[in-house]
Design a protein around this motif. Sequence first.
Motif, PDB file in Angstrom:
ATOM      1  N   GLN A 204       0.862  -1.183   0.000  1.00 10.16           N
ATOM      2  CA  GLN A 204       0.000   0.000   0.000  1.00 10.16           C
ATOM      3  C   GLN A 204       0.899   1.233   0.000  1.00 10.16           C
ATOM      4  OE1 GLN A 204      -2.534   0.020   3.451  1.00 10.16           O
ATOM      5  NE2 GLN A 204      -4.250   0.811   2.260  1.00 10.16           N
ATOM      6  N   ILE A 205       0.618   2.161  -0.895  1.00  6.79           N
ATOM      7  CA  ILE A 205       1.404   3.402  -0.949  1.00  6.79           C
ATOM      8  C   ILE A 205       0.410   4.550  -0.996  1.00  6.79           C
ATOM      9  CG2 ILE A 205       3.180   4.702  -2.212  1.00  6.79           C
ATOM     10  CD1 ILE A 205       4.015   1.971  -3.460  1.00  6.79           C
ATOM     11  N   VAL A 206       0.332   5.302   0.086  1.00  8.85           N
ATOM     12  CA  VAL A 206      -0.664   6.383   0.146  1.00  8.85           C
ATOM     13  C   VAL A 206       0.045   7.700   0.421  1.00  8.85           C
ATOM     14  CG1 VAL A 206      -2.603   4.939   0.885  1.00  8.85           C
ATOM     15  CG2 VAL A 206      -1.063   5.904   2.602  1.00  8.85           C
ATOM     16  N   ARG A 207      -0.577   8.762  -0.045  1.00 10.78           N
ATOM     17  CA  ARG A 207       0.020  10.101   0.151  1.00 10.78           C
ATOM     18  C   ARG A 207      -1.057  11.033   0.677  1.00 10.78           C
ATOM     19  NH1 ARG A 207       3.985  13.281  -4.026  1.00 10.78           N
ATOM     20  NH2 ARG A 207       3.625  15.350  -3.210  1.00 10.78           N
ATOM     21  N   MET A 208      -0.718  11.815   1.684  1.00  9.16           N
ATOM     22  CA  MET A 208      -1.720  12.690   2.315  1.00  9.16           C
ATOM     23  C   MET A 208      -1.009  13.803   3.076  1.00  9.16           C
ATOM     24  SD  MET A 208      -2.684  10.067   5.378  1.00  9.16           S
ATOM     25  CE  MET A 208      -2.519   8.665   4.290  1.00  9.16           C
ATOM     26  N   PRO A 209      -1.736  14.840   3.504  1.00  7.77           N
ATOM     27  CA  PRO A 209      -1.103  15.842   4.366  1.00  7.77           C
ATOM     28  C   PRO A 209      -0.683  15.174   5.677  1.00  7.77           C
ATOM     29  CG  PRO A 209      -3.192  16.651   3.510  1.00  7.77           C
ATOM     30  CD  PRO A 209      -3.118  15.198   3.150  1.00  7.77           C
ATOM     31  N   LEU A 210       0.440  15.594   6.209  1.00  3.84           N
ATOM     32  CA  LEU A 210       0.962  15.024   7.454  1.00  3.84           C
ATOM     33  C   LEU A 210      -0.104  15.077   8.562  1.00  3.84           C
ATOM     34  CD1 LEU A 210       3.487  13.823   8.655  1.00  3.84           C
ATOM     35  CD2 LEU A 210       4.481  16.116   8.748  1.00  3.84           C
ATOM     36  N   ALA A 211      -0.892  16.146   8.551  1.00  2.67           N
ATOM     37  CA  ALA A 211      -1.902  16.323   9.596  1.00  2.67           C
ATOM     38  C   ALA A 211      -2.951  15.202   9.586  1.00  2.67           C
ATOM     39  CB  ALA A 211      -2.587  17.676   9.418  1.00  2.67           C
ATOM     40  N   ASP A 212      -3.114  14.504   8.446  1.00  2.00           N
ATOM     41  CA  ASP A 212      -4.146  13.455   8.350  1.00  2.00           C
ATOM     42  C   ASP A 212      -3.597  12.057   8.607  1.00  2.00           C
ATOM     43  OD1 ASP A 212      -5.694  15.546   7.573  1.00  2.00           O
ATOM     44  OD2 ASP A 212      -5.771  15.003   5.430  1.00  2.00           O
ATOM     45  N   ALA A 213      -2.273  11.932   8.759  1.00  2.00           N
ATOM     46  CA  ALA A 213      -1.672  10.596   8.756  1.00  2.00           C
ATOM     47  C   ALA A 213      -2.041   9.778   9.992  1.00  2.00           C
ATOM     48  CB  ALA A 213      -0.150  10.718   8.627  1.00  2.00           C
ATOM     49  N   ALA A 214      -2.102  10.408  11.164  1.00  2.00           N
ATOM     50  CA  ALA A 214      -2.418   9.655  12.389  1.00  2.00           C
ATOM     51  C   ALA A 214      -3.811   9.047  12.258  1.00  2.00           C
ATOM     52  CB  ALA A 214      -2.329  10.570  13.598  1.00  2.00           C
ATOM     53  N   ALA A 215      -4.755   9.823  11.729  1.00  2.00           N
ATOM     54  CA  ALA A 215      -6.129   9.327  11.580  1.00  2.00           C
ATOM     55  C   ALA A 215      -6.162   8.175  10.582  1.00  2.00           C
ATOM     56  CB  ALA A 215      -7.047  10.459  11.128  1.00  2.00           C
TER      57      ALA A 215
END
Length: 286
Positions: A204-215
Amino acid sequence: MAASPSPLSSTPSLYVVATPLGNLQDITLRAQAVLASVEAIAAEDTRHSQRLLDALGIRSRLLALHEHNEQAAVGQVIRMLEAGQHVALISDAGTPAVSDPGARAVARVREAGFPVVPVPGACAAIAALSAAGFVDNGFHFVGFLPARQAARKAAIESLRAQAVPLVFYESPHRIAECVADLADVLEPQREIVIARELTKIYEQIVRMPLADAAAWLAEDANHTRGEFVLIVSAAPAVEGIGAEAERVLGLLLAELPVKSAARLTAEITGASRNALYARALELKGG
Ligand code: SAM
């Protein structure tokens, strides 16, 4: 039919051989030939590596070389080289000596005066970078961050102004803590690529804003399973200064008064001295 030429050099050498991260087909033809031809293969975990050799039909002898027996095991490797034998070094997965104990073995064999020959192939960091979609020129490879939170946060802080993407290795045990600290210390608008289980069934390779990663990690138990490479986008450009000037200024400010730090940073980077002075005052004040 003529026999194929030996994949080994005429001088006894240590071959640093990359092995698959998960998908057996990622072994290279040269890696197979070298592993099958050497007198012994030094491996981090011989039981794990025996399964790889069995799958490839390779019968070379394995010897254990890990953190806890390194001195003695490298001594044995050097004696084999002195006796005119060839030895390979492999790790559990990927390219040996990148964030694993192989690095010190390589250093000692080189010091002993024997050639060390790379046999390149899979590397977790490079595999993740190749699919991450960052367009910057270059990256900063960090590997594993410290296990303790205070040291980890300090390490992240020291990387904050790097003007290129940051590449980390992380295990499933610490992935949530590590991502939480990255989000805490770095700017929340920076992007993170989470690459897990590369080349394996559940890749799995996902990209997102750092602020959303914990969720994202918390939303599904599977998201924290497996092996991880994390890539965080480069420091955002600071208006009027630029990320490199910000980095240099930060370093100089740790040693020099505001005025000298701003002047030297302007000379080194070409950024505006006034803007640097204002930013230096901000940094000192904050
Ligand atoms: N030397 C190896 C390399 O660079 O390919 C890495 C060795 S390091 C001890 C192991 C770490 O590499 C793991 O904790 C993980 O961060 C990363 N890694 C190894 N295999 C991986 C995979 N299949 N997917 C994602 N990360 C992986």
